[in-house]
Enzyme design. Sequence first.
Site, PDB file in Angstrom:
ATOM      1  N   GLU A  78      -7.142  -1.497  -9.791  1.00  0.00           N
ATOM      2  CA  GLU A  78      -6.046  -0.785  -9.137  1.00  0.00           C
ATOM      3  C   GLU A  78      -4.786  -1.022  -9.968  1.00  0.00           C
ATOM      4  OE1 GLU A  78      -5.751  -1.729  -4.948  1.00  0.00           O
ATOM      5  OE2 GLU A  78      -7.438  -0.406  -4.492  1.00  0.00           O
ATOM      6  N   SER A  80      -7.448 -11.321  -9.582  1.00  0.00           N
ATOM      7  CA  SER A  80      -6.428 -10.297  -9.801  1.00  0.00           C
ATOM      8  C   SER A  80      -5.671 -10.737 -11.050  1.00  0.00           C
ATOM      9  CB  SER A  80      -5.463 -10.212  -8.621  1.00  0.00           C
ATOM     10  OG  SER A  80      -6.145 -10.290  -7.394  1.00  0.00           O
ATOM     11  N   LYS A 133     -11.597  -8.312  -2.953  1.00  0.00           N
ATOM     12  CA  LYS A 133     -10.411  -8.465  -3.802  1.00  0.00           C
ATOM     13  C   LYS A 133     -10.252  -9.874  -4.375  1.00  0.00           C
ATOM     14  CE  LYS A 133      -8.002  -4.594  -2.387  1.00  0.00           C
ATOM     15  NZ  LYS A 133      -7.423  -3.564  -3.272  1.00  0.00           N
ATOM     16  N   ASP A 162      -5.100  -5.126  -9.533  1.00  0.00           N
ATOM     17  CA  ASP A 162      -5.732  -5.591  -8.296  1.00  0.00           C
ATOM     18  C   ASP A 162      -7.203  -5.173  -8.306  1.00  0.00           C
ATOM     19  OD1 ASP A 162      -6.155  -6.435  -5.695  1.00  0.00           O
ATOM     20  OD2 ASP A 162      -5.349  -4.602  -4.804  1.00  0.00           O
ATOM     21  N   GLU A 179      -1.175  -1.436 -10.472  1.00  0.00           N
ATOM     22  CA  GLU A 179      -0.045  -1.793  -9.620  1.00  0.00           C
ATOM     23  C   GLU A 179       1.056  -2.446 -10.466  1.00  0.00           C
ATOM     24  OE1 GLU A 179      -1.088  -3.901  -6.051  1.00  0.00           O
ATOM     25  OE2 GLU A 179      -2.976  -2.818  -5.803  1.00  0.00           O
ATOM     26  N   ARG A 226     -12.146   7.498   5.277  1.00  0.00           N
ATOM     27  CA  ARG A 226     -12.003   7.778   6.707  1.00  0.00           C
ATOM     28  C   ARG A 226     -12.136   9.276   6.979  1.00  0.00           C
ATOM     29  NH1 ARG A 226      -8.572   3.295   5.675  1.00  0.00           N
ATOM     30  NH2 ARG A 226      -6.920   4.702   5.041  1.00  0.00           N
ATOM     31  N   TYR A 284     -14.071  -4.577   5.409  1.00  0.00           N
ATOM     32  CA  TYR A 284     -12.625  -4.502   5.644  1.00  0.00           C
ATOM     33  C   TYR A 284     -12.204  -4.104   7.061  1.00  0.00           C
ATOM     34  CZ  TYR A 284     -11.560   0.510   5.654  1.00  0.00           C
ATOM     35  OH  TYR A 284     -11.434   1.826   5.994  1.00  0.00           O
ATOM     36  N   TYR A 293       0.902  -1.170   0.000  1.00  0.00           N
ATOM     37  CA  TYR A 293       0.000   0.000   0.000  1.00  0.00           C
ATOM     38  C   TYR A 293       0.923   1.198   0.000  1.00  0.00           C
ATOM     39  CZ  TYR A 293      -4.164   2.483   1.997  1.00  0.00           C
ATOM     40  OH  TYR A 293      -5.261   3.296   2.240  1.00  0.00           O
ATOM     41  N   HIS A 332      -2.060   7.518  -3.115  1.00  0.00           N
ATOM     42  CA  HIS A 332      -3.212   6.608  -3.058  1.00  0.00           C
ATOM     43  C   HIS A 332      -3.721   6.469  -1.620  1.00  0.00           C
ATOM     44  CE1 HIS A 332      -5.859   3.216  -3.717  1.00  0.00           C
ATOM     45  NE2 HIS A 332      -5.167   2.488  -2.855  1.00  0.00           N
TER      46      HIS A 332
END
Lengths: 419, 419
Positions: free
Chosen positions: A203, A261, A257, A237, A205, A146, A248, A132, A137
Amino acid sequence: MSNTNNPTWIHVPEDSDFPIQNIPFGIFKTAHLKPRIGTRIGDTVLDLTVLHKNDFFKAWSLDPSVFENSYLNAFISQGKSITNAIRNQIIQLFSEDAVERTLLQNLEGLTYAADEVEMLLPVQIGDYTDFYSSIEHATNVGKMFRDPNNALLPNWRHIPVGYHGRASSIVVSGTAIHRPKGQILPKDAEQPIFSQSRLMDFELEMGYIIGKTTALGSSVSVEKASEYVFGMCIFNDLTARDIQKWEYVPLGPFLGKNFGSVISPWIVTMEALETFKINGPKQEPEVLPYLQFEGAQNFDIQLEVYMQPQGAQPSRICQSNHKYLYWNIPQQLAHHTVNGCNINVGDLYASGTISGPDESSFGSLLELSWSGQKELKLQDGNTRKFIEDYDTVIMKAYAEANGIRIGFGSCNTQILPAL
Amino acid sequence: MSNTNNPTWIHVPEDSDFPIQNIPFGIFKTAHLKPRIGTRIGDTVLDLTVLHKNDFFKAWSLDPSVFENSYLNAFISQGKSITNAIRNQIIQLFSEDAVERTLLQNLEGLTYAADEVEMLLPVQIGDYTDFYSSIEHATNVGKMFRDPNNALLPNWRHIPVGYHGRASSIVVSGTAIHRPKGQILPKDAEQPIFSQSRLMDFELEMGYIIGKTTALGSSVSVEKASEYVFGMCIFNDLTARDIQKWEYVPLGPFLGKNFGSVISPWIVTMEALETFKINGPKQEPEVLPYLQFEGAQNFDIQLEVYMQPQGAQPSRICQSNHKYLYWNIPQQLAHHTVNGCNINVGDLYASGTISGPDESSFGSLLELSWSGQKELKLQDGNTRKFIEDYDTVIMKAYAEANGIRIGFGSCNTQILPAL
């Protein structure tokens, strides 16, 4: 402009990702051939079992099963001294002035057009970890999910945060994935419902493949980390944002997820990427000693995402770069193993979404549409907030400098309707 | 008292976990023998390669490599129709009145004393998932780590919460594990430090091994779940509480767990456990339809944890039971696959810490010492809040009814000093 140096006698189209300086490794098959290791130059796939059978690799006395294999693991397990020597041997054999040229041109079954072979999942993945590591991001997600004023959690600048992901559902580029179903909590509802995901996302990556196994209890230092990394790939992802959001807390991503992938089929070696090393962002506060590193450890790899609705042309919706990652690969590996966790050849470690500082570099639709608050306009007039059924997401990655372009090809995923 | 029915001609000590009704499967080796499948009756390990070589399994025409193998996966992959038939055949062959008795008693290399073989990791674990299915454990942790008044998170009664764990670091009972090092945030500190873990803990769990593979995109219903489960084992999910606390928000457990987890060596089949099914706790509110089930789906398996300081006798510090689990195995599997996540033979799914309602049934030191606020007194006068160096944690599990005891043996782990 690209790929003008070190010419090869195999045709390499301009701006190909696969000049003779690349020599990535992958697994391919055809209607008549079992899975085997190949490499690629331009649009030509080379069958390494044929080179092996004809003694071009005889210096290393390898068993034929190393090359005629469904996965690269046995090859990678030979170690870098051998895999690099074989890669260098291939570069030499296919150079413009190679003395073996006529011999090779007459070898039956050596070459295939890239579009007549089927590329397979290149590696048998033991464990898969997703980091992460993009500060942009993590900040964007923190703002949306949040607290906008405390987007980055207290541990983020101290730890290359990561979590274990699902290895079984990692598939190769070109594999279509059905939209997942699961529990979601509709806005303002108190009870979850069962539904297909309404917020399908990608995502962007990069992944890397472990090249050397450690024993349980031992650690890999930042300084030694590069010995343990075989090569890199593009990694999509896929994430169902609504399933993720409800599940989560507190134990992390799971069904949001693990429905699928996707990795690109050619593993580009770290040696091919070496000249594209570049400094990453400054890390503040200073990290603990086991995470301190020297030199440039990021890579100047350009990343692109295209969205292609069914029947339409692809539209580029994101341009990012590996160099934006806050935490680099040696730091990730040093952290992952500092507690004695063992790593194995074939493990896959992904970067986490690679977002850059400006909006056009955000590596997910969650960020590009800012949680669905704005629409992305595609070239063909379509608009998107999240992935719709039959859309294909195309990711590309390449490094380019001094007329040489080392690329990864693409990582393509079509989303099909829920089953 | 136990194991008085269906006697066998092999000696079975009273209160053995391994009467002839059990017939678990495991992998063993000796100084002179390569790894192979064995079963166990009383304190005797039987070499299944010898039974196979002597045609006792000839009805199923299996390749010798199914039995002479480092893992059970090839055997499990034969499917329940074959593995159950072989288990039943073994039960018949070793019954008191078996006509084959003399023949078997003279077979060279068939039997070994349990203490003269080395048990190995029984399964090549593809993916490992840890659930969080005890409401008492989740409530206790929530009280200590989060909010005592809202200990259970909103999703907990709707979702069998789980997360992906590390497969590479799962080892077999008897493997010592070094205390991990990593980042911890000392109380009232603003910056983390690098330290060995000061809060080493166990988690008392049961695991189950997948017996049948699914394709990506398909789901396993609650009704069909039992077809996909081969058997169960004890699972010690070692946890460094201080590393976990600092790292786990927002993406879940990582280095606080992946330095090592431990399973018991004998996989007890679901068929051996069938008669011990029992109702679990009532689920309120009602779960979504894909999680609704019929009949008793928990197991009345008694669980015990002993703490053994170096040179001391083991002290029992916990008595719990599998029946306390709020979420059962069919619900866990149905949830895990409802989004299309594929499962493979050899996957391991663990329950999460199994705590019961009263303090003596709490399945971790975190709960037993209430986050270090009270000391556990051991029989030998020692006290413990968390695991100290050279302590051995011993977990036992057995089901008992009508004079039959089906047990798992034990799962033992000594913690060594940090490297």
